[in-house]
Design a protein around this motif. Structure first.
Motif, PDB file in Angstrom:
ATOM      1  N   ASP A 107       0.721  -1.518   0.145  1.00  0.00           N
ATOM      2  CA  ASP A 107      -0.046   0.061  -0.042  1.00  0.00           C
ATOM      3  C   ASP A 107       1.078   1.144   0.090  1.00  0.00           C
ATOM      4  OD1 ASP A 107      -2.155  -1.358   0.044  1.00  0.00           O
ATOM      5  OD2 ASP A 107      -2.446  -1.786   2.477  1.00  0.00           O
ATOM      6  N   VAL A 108       0.798   2.410  -0.744  1.00  0.00           N
ATOM      7  CA  VAL A 108       1.355   3.511  -0.781  1.00  0.00           C
ATOM      8  C   VAL A 108       0.198   4.669  -0.985  1.00  0.00           C
ATOM      9  CG1 VAL A 108       3.357   2.047  -2.087  1.00  0.00           C
ATOM     10  CG2 VAL A 108       1.532   3.160  -3.444  1.00  0.00           C
ATOM     11  N   SER A 109       0.979   5.833  -1.195  1.00  0.00           N
ATOM     12  CA  SER A 109       0.551   6.910  -1.155  1.00  0.00           C
ATOM     13  C   SER A 109       0.796   7.371  -2.631  1.00  0.00           C
ATOM     14  CB  SER A 109       0.334   7.969  -0.595  1.00  0.00           C
ATOM     15  OG  SER A 109      -0.504   9.268  -0.540  1.00  0.00           O
ATOM     16  N   GLY A 110       0.435   7.020  -3.628  1.00  0.00           N
ATOM     17  CA  GLY A 110       1.342   7.969  -4.467  1.00  0.00           C
ATOM     18  C   GLY A 110      -0.176   8.933  -5.959  1.00  0.00           C
ATOM     19  N   LEU A 111       0.584   8.752  -7.068  1.00  0.00           N
ATOM     20  CA  LEU A 111      -0.180   9.910  -7.987  1.00  0.00           C
ATOM     21  C   LEU A 111      -0.106   9.150  -9.593  1.00  0.00           C
ATOM     22  CD1 LEU A 111       0.644  13.572  -8.452  1.00  0.00           C
ATOM     23  CD2 LEU A 111      -0.005  12.604 -10.311  1.00  0.00           C
ATOM     24  N   CYS A 112      -1.808   9.483  -9.340  1.00  0.00           N
ATOM     25  CA  CYS A 112      -1.765   8.324 -11.304  1.00  0.00           C
ATOM     26  C   CYS A 112      -2.323   9.659 -12.250  1.00  0.00           C
ATOM     27  CB  CYS A 112      -3.459   7.344 -10.669  1.00  0.00           C
ATOM     28  SG  CYS A 112      -3.185   5.875  -9.397  1.00  0.00           S
ATOM     29  N   LEU A 113      -1.596   9.169 -13.223  1.00  0.00           N
ATOM     30  CA  LEU A 113      -1.702  10.075 -14.016  1.00  0.00           C
ATOM     31  C   LEU A 113      -2.709   8.230 -15.164  1.00  0.00           C
ATOM     32  CD1 LEU A 113       0.562  12.010 -16.560  1.00  0.00           C
ATOM     33  CD2 LEU A 113      -0.371   9.911 -17.472  1.00  0.00           C
ATOM     34  N   ALA A 114      -3.660   9.007 -15.732  1.00  0.00           N
ATOM     35  CA  ALA A 114      -4.679   7.979 -16.633  1.00  0.00           C
ATOM     36  C   ALA A 114      -4.270   8.869 -18.158  1.00  0.00           C
ATOM     37  CB  ALA A 114      -5.998   7.837 -16.204  1.00  0.00           C
ATOM     38  N   THR A 115      -4.616   7.892 -18.972  1.00  0.00           N
ATOM     39  CA  THR A 115      -4.885   8.443 -20.712  1.00  0.00           C
ATOM     40  C   THR A 115      -6.003   7.921 -21.251  1.00  0.00           C
ATOM     41  OG1 THR A 115      -3.127   7.233 -21.696  1.00  0.00           O
ATOM     42  CG2 THR A 115      -2.317   9.328 -20.498  1.00  0.00           C
ATOM     43  N   ASP A 116      -6.195   8.215 -22.144  1.00  0.00           N
ATOM     44  CA  ASP A 116      -7.144   7.639 -23.508  1.00  0.00           C
ATOM     45  C   ASP A 116      -7.178   8.278 -24.522  1.00  0.00           C
ATOM     46  OD1 ASP A 116      -9.312   5.653 -23.121  1.00  0.00           O
ATOM     47  OD2 ASP A 116     -10.452   7.440 -24.025  1.00  0.00           O
ATOM     48  N   ILE A 117      -7.554   7.499 -25.447  1.00  0.00           N
ATOM     49  CA  ILE A 117      -7.499   8.249 -26.633  1.00  0.00           C
ATOM     50  C   ILE A 117      -9.122   8.750 -27.179  1.00  0.00           C
ATOM     51  CG2 ILE A 117      -7.124   8.082 -29.446  1.00  0.00           C
ATOM     52  CD1 ILE A 117      -4.800   6.173 -28.452  1.00  0.00           C
ATOM     53  N   ALA A 118      -9.482   9.589 -27.707  1.00  0.00           N
ATOM     54  CA  ALA A 118     -10.348   9.724 -27.632  1.00  0.00           C
ATOM     55  C   ALA A 118     -11.376   9.184 -28.831  1.00  0.00           C
ATOM     56  CB  ALA A 118     -10.717  11.762 -27.975  1.00  0.00           C
ATOM     57  N   GLY A 119     -12.399   8.717 -29.353  1.00  0.00           N
ATOM     58  CA  GLY A 119     -13.081   8.162 -30.672  1.00  0.00           C
ATOM     59  C   GLY A 119     -11.731   7.137 -30.934  1.00  0.00           C
ATOM     60  N   TYR A 120     -11.049   6.423 -30.551  1.00  0.00           N
ATOM     61  CA  TYR A 120     -10.781   5.308 -31.018  1.00  0.00           C
ATOM     62  C   TYR A 120     -10.772   4.197 -31.378  1.00  0.00           C
ATOM     63  CZ  TYR A 120      -7.334   1.551 -29.850  1.00  0.00           C
ATOM     64  OH  TYR A 120      -7.015   0.238 -30.177  1.00  0.00           O
ATOM     65  N   THR A 121     -12.564   3.878 -31.010  1.00  0.00           N
ATOM     66  CA  THR A 121     -12.622   2.954 -31.900  1.00  0.00           C
ATOM     67  C   THR A 121     -13.546   4.126 -33.120  1.00  0.00           C
ATOM     68  OG1 THR A 121     -14.330   2.438 -29.803  1.00  0.00           O
ATOM     69  CG2 THR A 121     -15.717   1.660 -31.929  1.00  0.00           C
ATOM     70  N   ALA A 122     -13.579   3.892 -33.369  1.00  0.00           N
ATOM     71  CA  ALA A 122     -13.952   4.859 -34.847  1.00  0.00           C
ATOM     72  C   ALA A 122     -12.887   4.832 -35.694  1.00  0.00           C
ATOM     73  CB  ALA A 122     -14.533   6.565 -34.864  1.00  0.00           C
ATOM     74  N   ILE A 123     -11.488   5.205 -35.067  1.00  0.00           N
ATOM     75  CA  ILE A 123     -10.235   4.693 -35.660  1.00  0.00           C
ATOM     76  C   ILE A 123      -9.625   3.727 -35.814  1.00  0.00           C
ATOM     77  CG2 ILE A 123      -7.676   5.620 -35.202  1.00  0.00           C
ATOM     78  CD1 ILE A 123      -8.258   8.179 -33.863  1.00  0.00           C
ATOM     79  N   ALA A 124     -10.178   2.950 -34.667  1.00  0.00           N
ATOM     80  CA  ALA A 124      -9.572   1.035 -35.101  1.00  0.00           C
ATOM     81  C   ALA A 124     -10.626   1.196 -35.787  1.00  0.00           C
ATOM     82  CB  ALA A 124      -9.756   0.893 -34.346  1.00  0.00           C
ATOM     83  N   ALA A 125     -11.717   1.300 -36.661  1.00  0.00           N
ATOM     84  CA  ALA A 125     -12.424   0.406 -37.866  1.00  0.00           C
ATOM     85  C   ALA A 125     -12.226   0.616 -38.567  1.00  0.00           C
ATOM     86  CB  ALA A 125     -14.207   1.460 -37.292  1.00  0.00           C
TER      87      ALA A 125
END
Length: 724
Positions: A473-491
């Motif tokens: 168990d730690v006290s930390g900081l999270c950074l989350a990323t995501d790609i907008a419209g990824y499903t449409a791009i993958a298609a």
């Protein structure tokens, strides 16, 4: 503290003593002198020194061959030609030992008329009777007798410890006609050792001066001193030398200069300062001077002697020097004599300015001090740089001041020994530390004593180690990323194209995390999770914000370069408690960051979509954070959380240009949260007029218009989001 001072002294003393002993017992430093000469390169030659070479061309033109005695018939005319030119001094590197009644009177008359001709004397060195004979070629075969034979006991043999030297003068007729004479000895050693040091005085020959010293004395206008004493120059120099050797203090000055007094009273040899490879000094063919073809010899000091200029290997009276190699060949004895005279004239001998220990001591202390630093690798690198600096300094002093500082001993012996001693001492310290640790564990935690190694390398994992926890168990900081419209791009692309695109994308995305001391905890599809922990909280926040800004800039550059669709990346930051651990899934395991902090960071990055921003963080992350520009964007209740989160947009670094639209947006946001829809609409429209692309202004303007028409029943300033 005392230990840190004593250790460098001990290492320097041991390494320096060994290096000094090796240098004294061997010729370790001699190759370093050769290297210094070659690094320095040739020097400008003294214009007043000229060599008249009895070379191959002269042998053919005069028909004398290699028999030195046949040259004597031409010396008288050569002297007359030199006198017509007005030379200052003529020095023959020849010994006129065997009489030649057919030509000696004419030669003696020419010498007597010139009054400025010096000639050489033969020096022979014996050891073991006739078995070991050392002498230059000019000593005739008839004089190669053992010193024992000269005493009349032809059956005796010299003991090993006894080395006899004998001086053979020219014939009486030639000796009386010459201005003066002196020996010039070079050992014709079968081992071919290089000539680096030459005699100035022969203390073993009753303190006789060498021929270059005698020539230099005559060029200093010392005739008045000789006339007052009624002695020849060689006899006067011998007497002055004996006075120096007998006196407890340095005798009174001679009036001929400090360099002359130093020559008289110091050691009996000097290190030659060669001007370059063989044939560097000005050299004229004997036949050309003899026939009057050379016409610029006024006030020159001319040295006459054998100097084959086309092919010297295998010839006698040729010697290797620091510049000698297979291309340059060896140097003629007469050129070595002329080099010594030039060094005397210019006070330009190679000097050893200080004893070995005065160099090795400070050098060793500096190296040991660097090696004793807490960061061993930096100390090792610094000591290597120090050695390189010292080598450069030695080359500079040799070139600029003619100082020969030791190189091989400090660099090839002392430096590696210091490294080894420092390494051994560090190993000893480690062993002692392990022993102290073991003793402490035995006293305080005896049940753990079997798991602590007593020495490096003694750890054995199979010795019933206690089970390790798979999570922490730690006290930390999270950074989350995501790609907008990824499903449409993958298609729109094949799996292979998407794999290539994401492979390059994550390399761009991951570099800022690693460079800012973060750790990539998970990569799933189009999302990445990075964490910062085990760092001071303020540093975690700063590093995570800097990484987010660098990621946004890197993705923007990536999108401009990729031929496929751009990947609009959203970033969310949140801090709190989380668990790092290994999740078992069948026969495989995965290391993950788990907890509400991770989920909230993922939800925050999703808020970028309605707000039209790139980087959002909880307000506590950017609070009082220097070097980061941020602005509040409101309070949101994200999906899956009952408590609202106060969010800010990470705009840029502290040196970013301020955006005037942000201040109007802040006014509009304050009015919106207070429920003043009319004022909010006015301020937000003003912000959009300043920056039409400001996403938060557009989002809140739409909300304010909607709420003015349909006001919420209970308004607390929190925006409710119903989608991820």
């Amino acid at each position: 503290m005392l230990q840190r001072l004593i250790r460098p002294v001990i290492i320097a003393a041991i390494a320096g003593s060994i290096a000094g002993a090796v240098s004294t017992a061997t010729d370790l430093e001699l190759p370093s002198q050769d290297a210094l000469f070659r690094l320095r390169g040739p020097l400008p030659t003294p214009e007043h020194v000229v060599i008249v070479a009895m070379d191959e061309a002269s042998e053919n033109q005069l028909g004398v061959g290699q028999d030195l005695t046949r040259w004597r018939a031409f010396h008288a005319h050569l002297i007359q030609q030199l006198q017509r030119q007005g030379v200052k001094l003529v020095v023959f590197d020849l010994q006129f030992i065997a009489a030649n009644p057919a030509v000696d009177p004419a030669l003696a008359a020419a010498m007597r008329a010139a009054g400025n001709v010096l000639i050489g004397e033969c020096v022979q060195k014996f050891r073991h009777g006739a078995a070991d004979f050392f002498g230059r070629e000019e000593c005739s075969e008839t004089n190669k007798q053992t010193a024992v034979a000269l005493e009349g006991d032809t059956d005796a043999e010299l003991p090993e410890q006894l080395v006899a030297m004998r001086q053979i003068r020219a014939t009486p007729e030639i000796a009386a006609a010459a201005l003066d004479s002196a020996p010039f000895y070079l050992a014709n050693d079968a081992e071919g050792s290089k000539v680096r040091e030459v005699w100035t005085f022969f203390d073993a020959l009753a303190d006789a001066p060498s021929l270059p010293v005698l020539a230099w004395t005559y060029t200093r206008q010392a005739a008045a001193a000789f006339a007052d004493s009624g002695q020849s120059g060689s006899a006067w120099l011998t007497e002055r030398r004996r006075d120096c050797l007998a006196a407890e203090d340095r005798p009174a000055p001679t009036g001929l200069g400090a360099d002359f007094d130093k020559l008289l009273c110091d050691g009996d040899s000097r290190y030659l300062n060669y001007y370059g490879p063989p044939k560097t000094l000005r050299m004229e063919s004997y036949a050309d001077v003899y026939s009057g073809k050379i016409g610029d010899l006024r006030d020159k000091v001319v040295f006459v002697g054998r100097a084959n200029r086309q092919f010297s290997p295998g010839k006698t009276d040729f010697f290797p020097t620091p510049f000698s190699d297979s291309r340059t060949g060896k140097m003629a004895g007469v050129e070595i004599m002329a080099t010594q005279f030039a060094n005397l004239s210019q006070a330009a001998f190679i000097e050893i300015p200080m004893p070995f220990w005065t160099v090795s001591g400070p050098f060793g202390l500096a190296v040991a001090g660097l090696l004793n630093s807490r960061r061993k690798r930096r100390g090792l690198l610094a000591s290597a740089l120090l050695a390189a600096g010292y080598a450069g300094f030695a080359v500079y002093t040799f070139t600029a001041w003619r100082w020969w500082l030791p190189l091989a001993g400090p660099l090839l012996v002392q430096l590696p020994l210091s490294w080894l001693l420092a390494l051994a001492w560090s190993r000893y310290d480690l062993i002692c530390e392990r022993k102290r640790l073991l003793n402490f564990v035995r006293q305080v935690f005896p049940q753990w004593a079997t798991f602590v190694p007593a020495a490096p390398g003694a750890w054995h994992a199979e010795r019933h180690l206690p089970p390790t926890r798979p999570e922490r168990d730690v006290s930390g900081l999270c950074l989350a990323t995501d790609i907008a419209g990824y499903t449409a791009i993958a298609a729109q692309h094949s799996p292979r194209e998407m794999w290539q695109l994401l492979n390059a994308y994550y390399q761009v995305l991951g570099h800022p995390v690693i460079s800012h001391q973060g750790m990539i905890a998970d990569v799933t599809g189009d999302a990445m999770m990075a964490i910062w922990c085990e760092l001071p909280p303020a540093k975690q926040k700063l590093l995570a914000c800097l990484a987010a800004l660098d990621m946004a800039a890197a993705v923007e550059a990536f999108n401009q370069a990729t031929p496929l669709a751009p990947l609009a990346t959203r970033i969310g930051l949140h801090q709190g408690e989380l668990t790092l651990g290994r999740l078992e899934a069948g026969r495989t395991s995965h290391y993950r960051a788990i907890g509400d902090t991770v989920n909230t960071a993922s939800r925050i990055q999703g808020v970028n979509t309605p707000l039209g921003t790139r980087i959002l963080a909880t307000a506590s992350i950017a609070a009082e954070l220097e070097g980061i520009v941020s602005r509040p964007v409101g309070s949101f209740r994200v999906v899956g959380r009952s408590e609202p989160v106060e969010l800010v947009e990470i705009v840029g670094r502290g040196d970013a240009e301020p955006n005037p639209a942000h201040s109007r947006f802040a006014e509009g946001l304050a009015a919106f949260r207070a429920g003043d829809w009319f004022e909010a609409i006015r301020s937000l429209q003003a912000a959009l007029e300043l920056d039409a692309d400001d996403g938060p202004s557009r989002f809140y303007l739409q909300k304010a218009v909607e709420f003015r028409r349909n006001p919420p029943e209970r308004w607390n300033g929190v925006v409710l989001l119903d989608a991820k």
